[in-house]
Design a protein around this motif. Sequence first.
Motif, PDB file in Angstrom:
ATOM      1  N   ILE A 138       0.782  -1.145   0.277  1.00 24.17           N
ATOM      2  CA  ILE A 138       0.137   0.070   0.073  1.00 24.17           C
ATOM      3  C   ILE A 138       0.626   0.991   0.014  1.00 24.17           C
ATOM      4  CG2 ILE A 138      -1.577   1.142   1.348  1.00 24.17           C
ATOM      5  CD1 ILE A 138      -2.841  -1.024   2.302  1.00 24.17           C
ATOM      6  N   GLU A 139       1.672   1.213   0.627  1.00 22.73           N
ATOM      7  CA  GLU A 139       2.637   2.723   1.131  1.00 22.73           C
ATOM      8  C   GLU A 139       3.460   2.745  -0.485  1.00 22.73           C
ATOM      9  OE1 GLU A 139       4.777   1.659   4.502  1.00 22.73           O
ATOM     10  OE2 GLU A 139       2.996   2.731   5.915  1.00 22.73           O
ATOM     11  N   ALA A 140       4.132   1.355  -0.956  1.00 22.71           N
ATOM     12  CA  ALA A 140       4.283   1.780  -1.939  1.00 22.71           C
ATOM     13  C   ALA A 140       3.907   2.753  -3.132  1.00 22.71           C
ATOM     14  CB  ALA A 140       5.087   0.219  -2.356  1.00 22.71           C
ATOM     15  N   ARG A 141       2.398   2.291  -3.246  1.00 25.15           N
ATOM     16  CA  ARG A 141       1.296   2.820  -4.593  1.00 25.15           C
ATOM     17  C   ARG A 141       0.535   4.123  -4.078  1.00 25.15           C
ATOM     18  NH1 ARG A 141       2.410  -2.143  -4.579  1.00 25.15           N
ATOM     19  NH2 ARG A 141       3.264  -3.211  -6.025  1.00 25.15           N
ATOM     20  N   PHE A 142       0.232   4.246  -2.595  1.00 21.81           N
ATOM     21  CA  PHE A 142      -1.232   5.223  -2.477  1.00 21.81           C
ATOM     22  C   PHE A 142      -0.027   6.632  -1.534  1.00 21.81           C
ATOM     23  CE2 PHE A 142      -3.581   0.880  -3.352  1.00 21.81           C
ATOM     24  CZ  PHE A 142      -4.277   2.059  -3.722  1.00 21.81           C
ATOM     25  N   VAL A 143      -0.717   7.353  -1.305  1.00 23.40           N
ATOM     26  CA  VAL A 143      -1.090   8.731   0.298  1.00 23.40           C
ATOM     27  C   VAL A 143      -1.341   7.736   1.286  1.00 23.40           C
ATOM     28  CG1 VAL A 143      -1.204  10.220   0.374  1.00 23.40           C
ATOM     29  CG2 VAL A 143      -0.799  10.103  -1.720  1.00 23.40           C
ATOM     30  N   THR A 144      -0.227   7.622   1.827  1.00 21.46           N
ATOM     31  CA  THR A 144      -0.898   7.200   3.336  1.00 21.46           C
ATOM     32  C   THR A 144      -0.881   8.104   4.143  1.00 21.46           C
ATOM     33  OG1 THR A 144       0.765   6.220   3.806  1.00 21.46           O
ATOM     34  CG2 THR A 144      -0.488   4.845   3.086  1.00 21.46           C
ATOM     35  N   LEU A 145      -1.194   8.059   5.293  1.00 20.99           N
ATOM     36  CA  LEU A 145      -1.825   8.871   6.551  1.00 20.99           C
ATOM     37  C   LEU A 145      -1.715   8.137   7.579  1.00 20.99           C
ATOM     38  CD1 LEU A 145      -1.868  12.522   7.627  1.00 20.99           C
ATOM     39  CD2 LEU A 145      -4.104  11.313   7.629  1.00 20.99           C
ATOM     40  N   ASP A 146      -0.446   8.954   8.392  1.00 16.40           N
ATOM     41  CA  ASP A 146      -0.384   7.899   9.877  1.00 16.40           C
ATOM     42  C   ASP A 146      -1.105   8.951  10.717  1.00 16.40           C
ATOM     43  OD1 ASP A 146      -0.104   7.286  12.894  1.00 16.40           O
ATOM     44  OD2 ASP A 146       2.471   7.595  12.161  1.00 16.40           O
ATOM     45  N   VAL A 147      -2.400   8.733  11.118  1.00 16.04           N
ATOM     46  CA  VAL A 147      -3.691   8.584  11.858  1.00 16.04           C
ATOM     47  C   VAL A 147      -4.222   8.906  13.140  1.00 16.04           C
ATOM     48  CG1 VAL A 147      -5.685   8.093   9.912  1.00 16.04           C
ATOM     49  CG2 VAL A 147      -5.018   6.804  12.245  1.00 16.04           C
ATOM     50  N   THR A 148      -2.645   8.445  13.670  1.00 10.76           N
ATOM     51  CA  THR A 148      -2.294   8.298  14.956  1.00 10.76           C
ATOM     52  C   THR A 148      -1.794   9.471  15.710  1.00 10.76           C
ATOM     53  OG1 THR A 148       0.104   6.602  15.259  1.00 10.76           O
ATOM     54  CG2 THR A 148      -2.254   5.823  15.151  1.00 10.76           C
ATOM     55  N   LYS A 149      -0.852  10.141  14.634  1.00 11.45           N
ATOM     56  CA  LYS A 149      -0.099  11.723  14.577  1.00 11.45           C
ATOM     57  C   LYS A 149      -0.574  12.888  14.156  1.00 11.45           C
ATOM     58  CE  LYS A 149       4.318   8.967  14.491  1.00 11.45           C
ATOM     59  NZ  LYS A 149       5.177   8.664  13.536  1.00 11.45           N
ATOM     60  N   GLU A 150      -0.467  13.646  15.313  1.00 18.00           N
ATOM     61  CA  GLU A 150      -1.680  15.109  14.977  1.00 18.00           C
ATOM     62  C   GLU A 150      -0.747  16.300  14.150  1.00 18.00           C
ATOM     63  OE1 GLU A 150      -2.605  19.066  17.762  1.00 18.00           O
ATOM     64  OE2 GLU A 150      -3.139  16.735  18.283  1.00 18.00           O
ATOM     65  N   GLY A 151      -1.412  16.267  12.947  1.00 15.85           N
ATOM     66  CA  GLY A 151      -1.169  17.495  12.315  1.00 15.85           C
ATOM     67  C   GLY A 151       0.656  16.661  11.691  1.00 15.85           C
ATOM     68  N   ALA A 152       0.229  15.133  11.186  1.00 12.53           N
ATOM     69  CA  ALA A 152       1.073  13.767  10.343  1.00 12.53           C
ATOM     70  C   ALA A 152       0.707  14.994   8.949  1.00 12.53           C
ATOM     71  CB  ALA A 152       0.600  12.863  10.290  1.00 12.53           C
ATOM     72  N   ALA A 184       4.284  -5.951  16.295  1.00  5.77           N
ATOM     73  CA  ALA A 184       4.132  -5.272  17.480  1.00  5.77           C
ATOM     74  C   ALA A 184       3.750  -3.759  17.675  1.00  5.77           C
ATOM     75  CB  ALA A 184       5.272  -5.793  18.209  1.00  5.77           C
ATOM     76  N   ALA A 185       4.550  -3.320  17.087  1.00  6.74           N
ATOM     77  CA  ALA A 185       4.611  -1.386  16.880  1.00  6.74           C
ATOM     78  C   ALA A 185       3.700  -1.099  15.952  1.00  6.74           C
ATOM     79  CB  ALA A 185       5.814  -0.579  16.702  1.00  6.74           C
ATOM     80  N   TYR A 186       2.919  -1.247  14.977  1.00  5.16           N
ATOM     81  CA  TYR A 186       1.587  -1.183  13.585  1.00  5.16           C
ATOM     82  C   TYR A 186       1.278  -0.548  14.131  1.00  5.16           C
ATOM     83  CZ  TYR A 186      -1.864  -1.620  10.788  1.00  5.16           C
ATOM     84  OH  TYR A 186      -2.689  -0.999   9.368  1.00  5.16           O
ATOM     85  N   VAL A 187       1.148   0.838  13.383  1.00  8.71           N
ATOM     86  CA  VAL A 187       0.226   2.135  13.165  1.00  8.71           C
ATOM     87  C   VAL A 187      -0.842   2.108  12.118  1.00  8.71           C
ATOM     88  CG1 VAL A 187       0.332   4.029  13.002  1.00  8.71           C
ATOM     89  CG2 VAL A 187       1.564   3.280  14.550  1.00  8.71           C
ATOM     90  N   PRO A 188      -2.122   1.806  12.254  1.00  6.86           N
ATOM     91  CA  PRO A 188      -3.015   1.696  11.220  1.00  6.86           C
ATOM     92  C   PRO A 188      -2.203   3.188   9.687  1.00  6.86           C
ATOM     93  CG  PRO A 188      -3.900   1.374  13.637  1.00  6.86           C
ATOM     94  CD  PRO A 188      -2.394   1.829  13.616  1.00  6.86           C
ATOM     95  N   ARG A 189      -3.169   2.508   9.265  1.00 10.85           N
ATOM     96  CA  ARG A 189      -2.506   3.871   7.890  1.00 10.85           C
ATOM     97  C   ARG A 189      -4.000   4.306   7.496  1.00 10.85           C
ATOM     98  NH1 ARG A 189       1.602   6.856   8.009  1.00 10.85           N
ATOM     99  NH2 ARG A 189       3.903   6.300   7.235  1.00 10.85           N
ATOM    100  N   GLN A 190      -4.326   5.518   6.975  1.00 15.14           N
ATOM    101  CA  GLN A 190      -6.043   5.455   6.563  1.00 15.14           C
ATOM    102  C   GLN A 190      -5.515   6.125   4.688  1.00 15.14           C
ATOM    103  OE1 GLN A 190      -8.344   7.921   8.461  1.00 15.14           O
ATOM    104  NE2 GLN A 190      -9.567   8.504   6.586  1.00 15.14           N
ATOM    105  N   ILE A 191      -5.431   5.154   4.135  1.00 15.09           N
ATOM    106  CA  ILE A 191      -6.374   5.868   2.958  1.00 15.09           C
ATOM    107  C   ILE A 191      -7.138   6.810   2.078  1.00 15.09           C
ATOM    108  CG2 ILE A 191      -5.876   4.945   0.574  1.00 15.09           C
ATOM    109  CD1 ILE A 191      -5.157   2.773   1.060  1.00 15.09           C
ATOM    110  N   THR A 192      -6.885   7.553   1.623  1.00 12.94           N
ATOM    111  CA  THR A 192      -8.321   8.633   1.548  1.00 12.94           C
ATOM    112  C   THR A 192      -8.244   9.041   0.492  1.00 12.94           C
ATOM    113  OG1 THR A 192      -7.790   9.532   3.589  1.00 12.94           O
ATOM    114  CG2 THR A 192      -9.040  11.240   1.505  1.00 12.94           C
TER     115      THR A 192
END
Length: 198
Positions: A138-152, A184-192
Amino acid sequence: MPFVADLPPLEKERIACSISSAVKYEVPANIVLAVAEKEDGKPGQWVRNTNGTHDVGPMQFNTAYLRELERYGITANDVAAAGCYSFDLAAWRLRMHLRHDKGDIWTRAANYHSRTPQFNAIYRADLMKKAAKWADWIEARFVTLDVTKEGATPSTPAMKAEAAATAPAAPAAQPAPPRAARTAAYVPRQITFTSSNE
């Protein structure tokens, strides 16, 4: 979708439907893709379980969950059909597990398969590996956003390629661990998705 153009038809459908369902139900896309790969169902497929239920269709949706959906007119035949409907139902169900069940994100996602600890643990371990692989894809093909970081700021595939090209080489003795080792430290990514008019 150009990112699946060279794949077999069922694989194209699985990827396209998984991603669109993940976006629609706000579930991490790599988790939906991992569940879809893990379930590996086919349209029209019915698999009988030892408890008398069946796993149906592309996402192997268990008929036990259909009992609560009958009041909305949703049948096993709807779930068994080709197309994105079974992926939508699976993403909806995953969303409920992720929001309401107990445990870490992986245990909750593995509840899609079973809440029985011994079966959940086996499914969970494989799901984590598959989700890590799909996160890279996904990260190689889409714009992603770390939804756990404010202002990311959104991360684009071009930014990743540029960063990799300009980053200093890592010392040979200390390579970065593969993503599978970091789950174990996975951070969900949102595709928009946005239209070109925006």
